[in-house]
Design a protein around this motif. Structure first.
Motif, PDB file in Angstrom:
ATOM      1  N   LEU A  63       0.771  -1.306  -0.114  1.00 46.28           N
ATOM      2  CA  LEU A  63       0.192  -0.044  -0.080  1.00 46.28           C
ATOM      3  C   LEU A  63       0.945   1.213  -0.078  1.00 46.28           C
ATOM      4  O   LEU A  63       0.562   2.233  -0.696  1.00 46.28           O
ATOM      5  CB  LEU A  63      -0.890  -0.025   1.346  1.00 46.28           C
ATOM      6  CG  LEU A  63      -1.982  -0.931   1.336  1.00 46.28           C
ATOM      7  CD1 LEU A  63      -3.144  -0.580   2.361  1.00 46.28           C
ATOM      8  CD2 LEU A  63      -2.710  -1.262   0.059  1.00 46.28           C
ATOM      9  N   ASP A  71       9.036  12.198   1.323  1.00 48.29           N
ATOM     10  CA  ASP A  71      10.240  11.357   1.137  1.00 48.29           C
ATOM     11  C   ASP A  71      10.444  10.758  -0.269  1.00 48.29           C
ATOM     12  O   ASP A  71      11.647  10.448  -0.616  1.00 48.29           O
ATOM     13  CB  ASP A  71      10.089  10.338   2.194  1.00 48.29           C
ATOM     14  CG  ASP A  71      10.346  10.789   3.554  1.00 48.29           C
ATOM     15  OD1 ASP A  71      10.784  11.852   3.779  1.00 48.29           O
ATOM     16  OD2 ASP A  71      10.486   9.659   4.405  1.00 48.29           O
TER      17      ASP A  71
ATOM     18  N   LEU B  88       6.240  -0.394  10.340  1.00 48.62           N
ATOM     19  CA  LEU B  88       5.579  -0.196   9.187  1.00 48.62           C
ATOM     20  C   LEU B  88       4.970   1.120   9.132  1.00 48.62           C
ATOM     21  O   LEU B  88       4.958   2.131   8.082  1.00 48.62           O
ATOM     22  CB  LEU B  88       4.227  -1.085   8.946  1.00 48.62           C
ATOM     23  CG  LEU B  88       4.803  -2.664   8.554  1.00 48.62           C
ATOM     24  CD1 LEU B  88       3.399  -3.401   8.762  1.00 48.62           C
ATOM     25  CD2 LEU B  88       5.146  -2.647   7.093  1.00 48.62           C
ATOM     26  N   ARG B  90       6.448   3.700  10.292  1.00 46.91           N
ATOM     27  CA  ARG B  90       7.363   4.813   9.923  1.00 46.91           C
ATOM     28  C   ARG B  90       7.874   4.756   8.226  1.00 46.91           C
ATOM     29  O   ARG B  90       8.899   5.558   7.924  1.00 46.91           O
ATOM     30  CB  ARG B  90       8.946   4.515  10.621  1.00 46.91           C
ATOM     31  CG  ARG B  90       8.782   4.606  12.156  1.00 46.91           C
ATOM     32  CD  ARG B  90       9.117   6.005  12.436  1.00 46.91           C
ATOM     33  NE  ARG B  90       8.988   6.368  13.953  1.00 46.91           N
ATOM     34  CZ  ARG B  90       9.574   6.191  14.856  1.00 46.91           C
ATOM     35  NH1 ARG B  90      10.893   5.710  14.676  1.00 46.91           N
ATOM     36  NH2 ARG B  90       9.489   6.473  16.077  1.00 46.91           N
ATOM     37  N   ARG B  91       7.411   4.103   7.569  1.00 44.91           N
ATOM     38  CA  ARG B  91       7.541   4.126   6.073  1.00 44.91           C
ATOM     39  C   ARG B  91       7.217   5.489   5.846  1.00 44.91           C
ATOM     40  O   ARG B  91       6.119   5.956   5.777  1.00 44.91           O
ATOM     41  CB  ARG B  91       6.839   3.159   5.527  1.00 44.91           C
ATOM     42  CG  ARG B  91       7.288   1.598   5.636  1.00 44.91           C
ATOM     43  CD  ARG B  91       6.695   0.719   4.555  1.00 44.91           C
ATOM     44  NE  ARG B  91       6.996   0.955   3.407  1.00 44.91           N
ATOM     45  CZ  ARG B  91       7.906   0.505   2.608  1.00 44.91           C
ATOM     46  NH1 ARG B  91       8.719  -0.445   3.257  1.00 44.91           N
ATOM     47  NH2 ARG B  91       8.332   0.603   1.431  1.00 44.91           N
ATOM     48  N   GLY B  92       8.201   6.164   4.913  1.00 42.15           N
ATOM     49  CA  GLY B  92       8.292   7.401   4.752  1.00 42.15           C
ATOM     50  C   GLY B  92       7.028   7.670   3.661  1.00 42.15           C
ATOM     51  O   GLY B  92       6.060   8.676   3.806  1.00 42.15           O
ATOM     52  N   GLU B  93       6.714   6.687   2.751  1.00 44.31           N
ATOM     53  CA  GLU B  93       5.649   6.790   2.003  1.00 44.31           C
ATOM     54  C   GLU B  93       4.078   7.049   2.695  1.00 44.31           C
ATOM     55  O   GLU B  93       3.257   7.854   2.108  1.00 44.31           O
ATOM     56  CB  GLU B  93       5.597   5.802   0.981  1.00 44.31           C
ATOM     57  CG  GLU B  93       6.805   5.730   0.248  1.00 44.31           C
ATOM     58  CD  GLU B  93       7.667   4.429   0.871  1.00 44.31           C
ATOM     59  OE1 GLU B  93       7.657   4.486   2.183  1.00 44.31           O
ATOM     60  OE2 GLU B  93       8.290   3.557   0.368  1.00 44.31           O
ATOM     61  N   LEU B  94       4.068   6.580   3.857  1.00 49.08           N
ATOM     62  CA  LEU B  94       2.832   6.852   4.549  1.00 49.08           C
ATOM     63  C   LEU B  94       3.010   7.728   5.416  1.00 49.08           C
ATOM     64  O   LEU B  94       1.982   8.683   5.561  1.00 49.08           O
ATOM     65  CB  LEU B  94       2.567   5.436   5.473  1.00 49.08           C
ATOM     66  CG  LEU B  94       2.424   4.117   4.597  1.00 49.08           C
ATOM     67  CD1 LEU B  94       2.414   2.888   5.687  1.00 49.08           C
ATOM     68  CD2 LEU B  94       1.050   4.170   4.089  1.00 49.08           C
ATOM     69  N   TYR B  95       4.191   8.020   6.084  1.00 48.84           N
ATOM     70  CA  TYR B  95       4.250   9.204   7.085  1.00 48.84           C
ATOM     71  C   TYR B  95       4.346  10.341   6.679  1.00 48.84           C
ATOM     72  O   TYR B  95       3.929  11.354   7.407  1.00 48.84           O
ATOM     73  CB  TYR B  95       5.774   8.582   7.776  1.00 48.84           C
ATOM     74  CG  TYR B  95       5.843   8.972   9.222  1.00 48.84           C
ATOM     75  CD1 TYR B  95       5.451   7.948  10.027  1.00 48.84           C
ATOM     76  CD2 TYR B  95       6.461  10.059   9.672  1.00 48.84           C
ATOM     77  CE1 TYR B  95       5.664   7.977  11.593  1.00 48.84           C
ATOM     78  CE2 TYR B  95       6.307  10.314  11.273  1.00 48.84           C
ATOM     79  CZ  TYR B  95       6.067   9.172  11.882  1.00 48.84           C
ATOM     80  OH  TYR B  95       5.943   9.229  13.312  1.00 48.84           O
ATOM     81  N   THR B  96       4.915  10.586   5.462  1.00 47.73           N
ATOM     82  CA  THR B  96       5.006  12.237   5.066  1.00 47.73           C
ATOM     83  C   THR B  96       4.338  12.364   3.995  1.00 47.73           C
ATOM     84  O   THR B  96       4.487  13.281   3.193  1.00 47.73           O
ATOM     85  CB  THR B  96       6.514  12.338   4.668  1.00 47.73           C
ATOM     86  OG1 THR B  96       6.856  11.330   3.494  1.00 47.73           O
ATOM     87  CG2 THR B  96       7.587  11.736   5.923  1.00 47.73           C
ATOM     88  N   ALA B  97       3.011  11.519   3.668  1.00 42.61           N
ATOM     89  CA  ALA B  97       2.265  12.055   2.721  1.00 42.61           C
ATOM     90  C   ALA B  97       1.081  12.964   3.423  1.00 42.61           C
ATOM     91  O   ALA B  97       1.062  13.159   4.467  1.00 42.61           O
ATOM     92  CB  ALA B  97       1.539  10.728   2.197  1.00 42.61           C
ATOM     93  N   TYR B  98       0.271  13.792   2.398  1.00 40.94           N
ATOM     94  CA  TYR B  98      -0.677  14.515   2.783  1.00 40.94           C
ATOM     95  C   TYR B  98      -1.967  13.959   2.866  1.00 40.94           C
ATOM     96  O   TYR B  98      -2.069  12.607   2.323  1.00 40.94           O
ATOM     97  CB  TYR B  98      -0.531  15.760   2.221  1.00 40.94           C
ATOM     98  CG  TYR B  98      -1.426  16.928   2.767  1.00 40.94           C
ATOM     99  CD1 TYR B  98      -1.101  17.285   4.027  1.00 40.94           C
ATOM    100  CD2 TYR B  98      -2.577  17.716   1.775  1.00 40.94           C
ATOM    101  CE1 TYR B  98      -2.204  18.282   4.584  1.00 40.94           C
ATOM    102  CE2 TYR B  98      -3.223  18.601   2.398  1.00 40.94           C
ATOM    103  CZ  TYR B  98      -3.034  19.143   3.772  1.00 40.94           C
ATOM    104  OH  TYR B  98      -3.810  20.050   4.265  1.00 40.94           O
ATOM    105  N   GLY B 108      -2.571   4.154  -1.660  1.00 34.38           N
ATOM    106  CA  GLY B 108      -2.117   3.573  -0.427  1.00 34.38           C
ATOM    107  C   GLY B 108      -2.894   3.910   0.776  1.00 34.38           C
ATOM    108  O   GLY B 108      -3.275   3.344   1.510  1.00 34.38           O
ATOM    109  N   THR B 109      -2.944   5.433   1.087  1.00 34.56           N
ATOM    110  CA  THR B 109      -3.478   6.034   2.467  1.00 34.56           C
ATOM    111  C   THR B 109      -5.080   5.671   2.184  1.00 34.56           C
ATOM    112  O   THR B 109      -5.619   5.251   3.222  1.00 34.56           O
ATOM    113  CB  THR B 109      -3.178   7.560   2.308  1.00 34.56           C
ATOM    114  OG1 THR B 109      -1.838   7.703   2.547  1.00 34.56           O
ATOM    115  CG2 THR B 109      -4.137   8.454   3.364  1.00 34.56           C
ATOM    116  N   LEU B 333      -2.490   9.317  10.667  1.00 34.31           N
ATOM    117  CA  LEU B 333      -1.292   8.243  10.924  1.00 34.31           C
ATOM    118  C   LEU B 333      -1.991   7.331  12.132  1.00 34.31           C
ATOM    119  O   LEU B 333      -1.548   6.031  12.138  1.00 34.31           O
ATOM    120  CB  LEU B 333       0.049   8.947  11.420  1.00 34.31           C
ATOM    121  CG  LEU B 333       1.209   7.940  11.102  1.00 34.31           C
ATOM    122  CD1 LEU B 333       1.609   7.486   9.840  1.00 34.31           C
ATOM    123  CD2 LEU B 333       2.445   8.895  11.611  1.00 34.31           C
TER     124      LEU B 333
END
Lengths: 481, 444
Positions: A63, A71, B88, B90-98, B108-109, B333
């Motif tokens: 996902l 990032d 999981l 902390r994955r940047g793709e999840l953590y730093t998305a808006y 993903g979100t 998050l």
């Protein structure tokens, strides 16, 4: 095709996987006997799918790969300030003495955390030029609500509640809703021809029924409200208060002194200005800064320094009350605290480079896109799709095409005062090379709009999914599986 | 500075492109009287190493396990969080998305929130859940405002056994608009006494909490028939320990119209009280007056399954003067962590864990009773309960702290009538040895 289609993996929904009896959780050993349970109150438990740990890990990893994030790429989302999130902040917030801290510990057993709150309040006061701060609001919009509750409490104490509030058309979207939660009717204030507030207009609309004004400065056109002091004077003269939405503070660190501008109340978005991650839409934090005269209305509890230690005081008879079950999003406060300590007085450079980057993009694209307000901008610049509309290409098409070039689209159709707006905010953390690549992509899209508009209507082509039918999704909502 | 890439020559070239001589010149639009007259008076910048030491020093002053034996719950719970969730998340793709406004780059979100909404519905026995709220307290305030909007009535009733901090937040939200809040007392068994309802007409909603602040399970079946005796009145059930629904029947299946509360228990660290996550669910017929974000299923141009933010006409960015609430984001998050947690346990693990929590608290409760502590409330509980220390050992609380035991929450500041009463909590993280140590200290 089951499994994969290359590097963009397919992935089913959670409940389309697994098998009953699996678990990805290690339940602790039982060292006490079973206790009798009242059967009349018992239930069957939730109908969750049962999955193993490898299944969970792969599911969320896949996902995550469908998201564009700070990032992974430049994220020029105007007014939302998607800046780099330093990794050290995460380490600090994850320290056992912070992540495992219970909020109702006796104060003697949490002195370090109370000190952190106390110091962060002082620093935010220094940065904004106001006198007192609450860290409690859990998001910018809750900060706005806090500000409006203070407006309400202030006028009630003056013995004369008021019913209306002035909100410029260049203010943030949540402002009217925050005001209406306190029973205020929002009176829209049109901005002048140069995109900023005209004191004459404010003077005409301000009366004794009006509680005050909610200004966003710099406003959502990316322009500094040069007349803010005049506006504040007009509002104060009629007994009103000035609220400033500080969501755009990334432009003004070390520059603007909100107190000197005549602002009475301001909220900050820590996730925007102080580098805490957006996390796909929260959690944020929305501290509220006020003048000395309004400090007594701030939410409880207040952190006070007492005999060399810190205490939490609820003894505040004028307080508007509580906004959060405990002290707000403390874990987010830690990240902002860590950011401020990493930079110290160098915070000024953040705004200098944020503003430089926005002006650089503005200069780079002005030949290709219509610029509705051609003035020096702060940390964001607003173009429109006016030129591209001639080829039946809209702001939406431009945004979707940018995805194919590997950038997150800018904010579109906001602010509302610009038709077909493209609102670009690069932030200070993007390098000149990245900005050049972005400018190049935007220029290429402008050329494509003239030569091959269909290409833009079909965009994006390189994403996990093509354009989604949002109208159908709203008409026949499917909100759970 | 390591977060900012510009070199001197970058800056010079960029200023030339902009057509401004100095960086200061970029701020020409900010009038002199609007500016700071002196540089910011902030502590000097710390290197990463120095920052680590400083933060360790601050954090080191907190009482946490295993040095301390902490029996505190009251809306913030100690549960084991699987390492998978921590990593999981902390994955940047999840953590730093808006916030996922652009669905093509946010699937993903979006899928994760859609799955979260579904799991929350299944947990609470409800028909529709939103993408989350700030916390349990503001979720309850928003639920009451939603009931007021839906029924067009101005009064609500709230049980005194609802978390006292939640009730304070509700007062804050409702006070300026003059909506009236009626208190419902708790009875001798620790459950809400609904007798007062008979004299109260025209209520928009009645709000209970189960398990309530005292850990007691409310008799929601009986409450439902009392509350719905007036067809219009909505039944709101709040909670701050959703793990209880692994064992006890979910409020949605007992007739609640809105169920809302704090989801910190679901894989989110306590972090001194925040961030947590407000869970919020209602009946499908009320979905259009529900606050907060919603994710729905959609099809893309090629007929593939995808997800989008939907029903946004309720929100500020379309008709901003008529928005249902000012909520413009969620606790993304934390909602993701909660979804990962629910999926990691699964139905099997969730039931086992709930049972273990029930048994641990039951063990401690009976051991304290056998040691002479009074148990003022008789209703069934989930992982926390109220005790009154035996008279012989007056004020043992402070003595216990010296023995590195935090023996619950003193209730006197919240309920003056409950002086000498403490709210104790035991979850799966409490060992029998730790609980026996508490009992021994109390009887010493």
């Amino acid at each position: 095709m089951i499994g994969t289609t290359g590097l963009i993996f397919n992935e089913p929904l959670l409940w389309e996987m697994g098998a009953e009896g699996r678990t990805a959780f290690s339940v602790p050993d039982r060292d006490v006997p079973e206790q009798p349970l009242d059967a009349a109150l018992a239930g069957d438990g939730p109908d969750f799918p049962d999955l193993s740990e490898p299944e969970i890990v792969r599911h969320y990893t896949r996902l995550s790969q469908w998201n564009l994030s700070v990032d992974s790429s430049m994220y020029p989302l105007g007014s939302c300030t998607m800046k780099y999130n330093p990794k050290t902040n995460e380490r600090q917030a994850g320290l056992p003495g912070i992540a495992d801290a219970h909020p109702l510990l006796p104060v003697a057993l949490s002195q370090g955390l109370l000190r952190l709150m106390f110091d962060l309040e002082r620093w935010l006061a220094e940065i904004t030029g106001l006198d007192a701060v609450t860290l409690q609001p859990a998001a910018g919009a809750q900060g706005e609500l806090t500000g409006m509750l203070i407006f309400h409490a202030y006028h009630a104490e003056q013995g004369r509640p008021r019913s209306k509030i002035l909100i410029p058309d260049t203010a943030h979207g949540t402002n009217p809703a925050s005001a209406s939660l306190c029973g205020y009717a929002a009176v829209p204030v049109p901005s002048g021809p140069d995109g900023i507030l005209d004191p004459e207009t404010v003077a005409r609309l301000m009366d004794d029924e009006t509680a005050g004004i909610m200004v966003t400065n710099p406003n959502t056109l990316g322009l500094f409200e040069r007349e803010i002091r005049r506006v504040a004077e007009i509002v104060h003269d009629r007994g009103g208060l000035v609220y400033a939405d500080g969501a755009n503070m990334n432009a003004l660190l070390g520059v603007a002194h909100m107190g000197a501008m005549g602002v009475d109340i301001l909220h900050l978005n820590l996730h925007k200005t102080f580098s805490t991650p957006h996390g796909g839409g929260g959690p944020g934090a929305g501290p509220v800064c006020v003048t000395r005269a309004l400090a007594k209305f701030l939410p409880v509890p207040r952190v006070l320094e007492q005999e060399g230690g810190f205490v939490l005081s609820n003894d505040c008879p004028h307080s508007i009350g509580k906004l959060h079950a405990f002290y707000g999003n403390f874990g987010i406060l830690v990240r902002a605290y860590s950011y401020i300590l990493s930079l110290g007085p160098m915070l000024e450079q953040v705004s200098q480079y944020a503003v430089l980057n926005a002006n650089y993009i503005k200069a780079g694209l002005r030949g290709d896109y219509h610029l509705p307000y051609d003035r020096p901008c702060m940390h964001e610049c607003v173009f429109s799709d006016k030129r591209q509309l001639a080829h039946k290409v809209s702001a939406l098409d431009i945004a979707k095409r940018l995805i194919d070039y590997g950038f997150h689209p800018p904010t579109i159709y906001f602010p509302l005062v610009v038709s077909g707006a493209l609102m670009i905010e690069p932030t200070e953390s993007e390098s000149r090379e990245t900005l050049d690549r972005f400018i190049e992509a935007m220029r290429a899209i402008a050329r494509e709009a003239e030569t091959d508009p269909e290409l833009l209507h079909q965009a994006p082509r390189n994403a996990k999914v093509r354009r989604l039918d949002e109208v159908q999704a709203a008409r026949k909502p499917c909100l759970m599986g | 500075m390591r977060y900012m890439p510009h070199t001197e020559s970058d800056i010079a070239a960029m200023l030339a492109a902009v057509g401004v001589k100095t960086v200061d010149g970029l701020f020409a639009d900010v009038p002199e009287p609007c500016r700071h007259s002196t540089p910011l008076n902030l502590p000097p910048a710390l290197s990463e190493w120095d920052l680590d030491r400083h933060m360790e020093h601050l954090a080191g002053q907190t009482a946490t396990a295993p040095a301390y034996n902490i029996f505190l719950g009251a809306g913030s719970y100690d549960h084991h969080i699987p390492e998978t969730i921590k990593q999981l998340l902390r994955r940047g793709e999840l953590y730093t998305a808006y916030t996922p406004y652009q669905p093509e780059v946010s699937q993903g979100t979006l899928q994760a929130i859609y799955e979260y909404q579904t799991l929350v519905c299944r947990l609470l026995g409800m028909e529709v859940a939103n993408a989350s709220m700030y916390d349990g307290a503001s979720a309850l305030a928003e639920a009451l405002l939603m009931a007021i909007r839906t029924t067009k009535r101005r009064r609500v009733a709230v049980s005194r056994a609802v978390h006292p901090n939640y009730r304070r937040v509700v007062e804050t939200y409702l006070r300026p608009t003059g909506f009236e809040i009626v208190d419902l007392p708790y009875g001798t068994d620790g459950r809400t006494d609904l007798a007062l309802l008979a004299d109260k007409s025209e209520l928009a909603a009645v709000a209970l909490q189960s398990p309530n602040f005292f850990g007691c399970i409310e008799d929601l079946q009986a409450a439902e028939s009392r509350i719905h005796a007036d067809d219009a009145t909505l039944m709101i059930v709040a909670f701050n320990e959703p793990l209880a629904y692994g064992l006890y029947e979910a409020p949605g299946r007992l007739g609640a119209d809105i169920v809302c509360g704090e989801g910190q228990s679901l894989g989110i660290p306590r972090s001194f009280g925040g961030p947590g996550v407000g869970l919020f669910a209602c009946r499908m017929k009320h979905v259009r007056s529900m606050p907060g974000r919603l994710v729905g299923r959609a099809k893309d141009a090629e007929g593939r399954r995808g997800f989008v933010l939907t029903l946004s006409t309720r929100e500020q960015h379309i008709r901003r003067e008529r928005a249902t609430s000012n909520i413009c984001t969620n606790q993304g998050l934390c909602a993701l962590a909660a979804a990962m947690y629910m999926a990691s346990l699964g139905r099997t693990g969730f039931r086992q864990l709930a049972r273990l929590n029930f048994d641990k608290a039951g063990y401690l409760k009976h051991a304290l009773q056998a040691a002479g502590a009074e148990l003022p409330f008789s209703a069934p509980v989930f992982n926390e309960f109220v005790v009154r220390w035996p008279q012989a050992s007056s004020a043992p609380y402070r003595r216990l702290v010296e023995a590195k035991i935090v023996a619950g929450l003193p209730l006197a500041p919240y309920y003056p009538e409950l002086a000498d009463h403490y709210l104790l909590c035991a979850t799966e993280t409490c060992s029998k040895a730790g609980m026996d140590a508490l009992v021994e200290e109390v009887t010493r």
